[in-house]
Design an enzyme around this catalytic site. Structure first.
Site, mmCIF file in Angstrom:
data_model
loop_
_atom_site.group_PDB
_atom_site.id
_atom_site.type_symbol
_atom_site.label_atom_id
_atom_site.label_comp_id
_atom_site.label_asym_id
_atom_site.label_seq_id
_atom_site.Cartn_x
_atom_site.Cartn_y
_atom_site.Cartn_z
ATOM 1 N N GLY A 29 32.141 42.297 70.132
ATOM 2 C CA GLY A 29 33.578 42.518 70.130
ATOM 3 C C GLY A 29 33.966 43.374 71.314
ATOM 4 O O GLY A 29 34.287 42.877 72.382
ATOM 5 N N GLY A 30 33.906 44.688 71.135
ATOM 6 C CA GLY A 30 34.310 45.601 72.204
ATOM 7 C C GLY A 30 33.578 45.377 73.511
ATOM 8 O O GLY A 30 34.168 45.482 74.592
ATOM 9 N N ASN A 87 34.283 37.993 71.135
ATOM 10 C CA ASN A 87 35.498 38.055 70.320
ATOM 11 C C ASN A 87 36.426 39.131 70.875
ATOM 12 O O ASN A 87 36.169 40.322 70.710
ATOM 13 C CB ASN A 87 35.116 38.361 68.860
ATOM 14 C CG ASN A 87 36.339 38.508 67.974
ATOM 15 O OD1 ASN A 87 37.447 38.126 68.337
ATOM 16 N ND2 ASN A 87 36.134 39.071 66.788
ATOM 17 N N TRP A 88 37.510 38.721 71.501
ATOM 18 C CA TRP A 88 38.416 39.661 72.144
ATOM 19 C C TRP A 88 39.381 40.325 71.162
ATOM 20 O O TRP A 88 40.126 41.225 71.552
ATOM 21 C CB TRP A 88 39.205 38.952 73.251
ATOM 22 C CG TRP A 88 38.347 38.497 74.386
ATOM 23 C CD1 TRP A 88 37.013 38.761 74.582
ATOM 24 C CD2 TRP A 88 38.749 37.688 75.501
ATOM 25 N NE1 TRP A 88 36.556 38.175 75.740
ATOM 26 C CE2 TRP A 88 37.615 37.506 76.325
ATOM 27 C CE3 TRP A 88 39.949 37.098 75.883
ATOM 28 C CZ2 TRP A 88 37.655 36.756 77.509
ATOM 29 C CZ3 TRP A 88 40.006 36.351 77.055
ATOM 30 C CH2 TRP A 88 38.868 36.184 77.859
ATOM 31 N N LYS A 89 39.415 39.842 69.945
ATOM 32 C CA LYS A 89 40.277 40.422 68.904
ATOM 33 C C LYS A 89 41.719 40.558 69.424
ATOM 34 O O LYS A 89 42.188 39.694 70.155
ATOM 35 C CB LYS A 89 39.696 41.755 68.434
ATOM 36 C CG LYS A 89 38.247 41.627 67.960
ATOM 37 C CD LYS A 89 37.740 42.868 67.285
ATOM 38 C CE LYS A 89 36.287 42.676 66.871
ATOM 39 N NZ LYS A 89 35.785 43.830 66.069
ATOM 40 N N HIS A 92 35.724 36.443 59.219
ATOM 41 C CA HIS A 92 35.386 37.701 59.893
ATOM 42 C C HIS A 92 35.722 38.865 58.966
ATOM 43 O O HIS A 92 36.681 38.809 58.184
ATOM 44 C CB HIS A 92 36.164 37.820 61.202
ATOM 45 C CG HIS A 92 35.703 38.937 62.080
ATOM 46 N ND1 HIS A 92 36.065 40.249 61.845
ATOM 47 C CD2 HIS A 92 34.898 38.952 63.176
ATOM 48 C CE1 HIS A 92 35.509 41.015 62.764
ATOM 49 N NE2 HIS A 92 34.795 40.261 63.582
ATOM 50 N N GLU A 142 27.638 39.979 60.464
ATOM 51 C CA GLU A 142 28.423 41.097 60.984
ATOM 52 C C GLU A 142 28.639 42.113 59.871
ATOM 53 O O GLU A 142 29.619 42.021 59.117
ATOM 54 C CB GLU A 142 29.781 40.607 61.493
ATOM 55 C CG GLU A 142 29.733 39.990 62.868
ATOM 56 C CD GLU A 142 31.038 40.205 63.614
ATOM 57 O OE1 GLU A 142 30.988 40.493 64.815
ATOM 58 O OE2 GLU A 142 32.093 40.086 62.994
ATOM 59 N N SER A 187 29.055 45.707 66.890
ATOM 60 C CA SER A 187 28.697 46.652 67.949
ATOM 61 C C SER A 187 27.522 46.182 68.800
ATOM 62 O O SER A 187 26.743 46.994 69.300
ATOM 63 C CB SER A 187 28.400 48.040 67.364
ATOM 64 O OG SER A 187 29.540 48.563 66.713
#
Length: 266
Positions: A238-239, A9-11, A93, A165, A217
Site C-alpha cells: 500500500g504505502g 494499491n494506491w488507496k 480488502h 493482509e 506494510s
C-alpha cells in the site's frame, strides 16, 4: 520458478493528474522477466491510466466494484463497467470489511461478479489483532476464503488471486516502514492455510495454480523475506507503492528471489 505478481494499491491517494503522471513513470520502467506488475488507483483515474498503459507491460486494477451488473445503485461502479479497463479488482480488502462493514456474503457476490465479467478478483483475507491474540487466525482465514470462493468452479478458482493482509499490519499509507508487520512465518502459515482449504475443496492442482500474495506494510526492507516463502507469489503493498524509490525495488527483488519452504510451528 513461479512467476511473481506485484500489485500497488494506491488507496485514496493522488489526484487524477498525479496518478496518471506516476503511472507513466512506472510504465517507462523495463519490467523484469518473470514478474507481472500492476497499479491499483482510485476509480476517477482508471480510464486515463488505462489509455496511458495501452501497449505497455504494466497492468491495471480497480480498488472496488459492486456485484450487480447494473441498476439503481447510486455511486456504485459495476464489474461490466471495468471490463476492458481493469485486469484485476480488489475484493474484501480489510478496509472494506471493517470501515465499510462488507460481509462475507457481499464479498462472495463481488468475487463471482468479477469472474463473470472476465476480471481477476484479488480476494483479500486477514485477521484483526484481537482475533490474532485469541488464536483465531486459521478459522478467520478459512471462513473468509471458503465463503469468498463458494460460487466458483474449480477452473475459475484456479485463476483468482488471494492476498493475505492481516488487518493489524496494514499501514496508513505513510508509516509503512515503522508499522507492525507479519513475519515470514506468519505469511507461510497463511499460505498453507489458503492452499490447504482450496485443495480440500477443489483439488491439489487448483491449489497450486492460485496466486497468493502478502500485503500489510510490505516494503523493500521485508520484500525478500516474504517472497522467499514457498507459496507466496507476490506482494500487495500500500504505502510503499506510492513512491518509485520504495515500489520499484520490490519489483526487482521479486525477479531475483527464489522461494524456500519455511518450517513453521503448527
Amino acid at each position: 520458478m513461479r512467476s511473481k505478481l506485484i500489485l500497488g494499491n494506491w488507496k485514496m491517494h493522488f489526484t487524477v493528474k498525479q496518478a496518471v503522471s506516476f503511472a507513466g513513470k512506472l510504465a517507462a520502467k523495463p519490467i523484469p522477466e518473470g514478474v507481472t506488475v500492476g497499479v491499483i488507483p482510485h476509480a476517477l483515474a482508471l480510464s486515463e491510466i488505462a489509455t496511458l498503459l495501452q501497449k505497455t507491460g504494466l497492468k491495471l486494477g480497480a480498488q472496488n466494484a459492486y456485484f450487480q451488473d447494473e441498476g439503481a445503485f447510486t455511486g456504485e461502479i459495476s464489474m461490466p463497467m471495468l471490463r476492458g479497463i481493469a485486469k484485476y479488482v480488489l475484493v474484501g480488502h480489510s478496509e472494506r470489511r471493517h470501515i465499510f462493514h462488507e460481509s462475507n456474503e457481499l464479498i462472495r457476490h463481488k468475487v463471482a461478479a468479477a469472474v463473470r465479467s472476465g476480471i481477476i478478483p484479488v480476494l483479500c483475507i486477514g485477521e484483526t489483532l484481537v482475533e490474532r491474540q485469541h488464536y483465531h487466525t486459521k478459522q478467520v482465514l478459512t471462513d473468509q476464503l471458503v465463503s469468498g470462493i463458494a460460487d466458483l468452479t474449480s477452473e475459475e478458482v484456479a485463476k483468482i488471486v488471494v492476498a493475505y493482509e492481516p488487518d493489524w499490519a496494514i499501514s496508513d499509507g505513510k508509516s509503512f516502514a515503522k508499522h507492525d508487520v507479519a513475519t515470514p512465518e506468519d505469511a507461510q502459515k497463511s499460505s498453507d492455510i489458503i492452499r490447504s482449504n482450496i485443495s480440500e475443496l477443489y483439488g491439489q492442482e487448483v491449489a497450486k495454480k492460485v496466486k497468493v500474495l502478502y500485503g500489510g506494510s510490505a516494503n523493500p526492507d521485508n520484500a525478500a523475506a516474504f517472497l522467499k516463502c514457498d507459496g507466496i507469489d507476490g506482494l500487495l503493498p500500500g504505502g510503499a507503492s506510492l513512491n518509485m524509490a520504495t515500489f520499484w525495488p520490490m519489483v526487482e527483488i521479486a525477479a531475483t528471489t527464489v522461494p524456500t519452504k519455511i518450517n513453521v510451528k503448527k
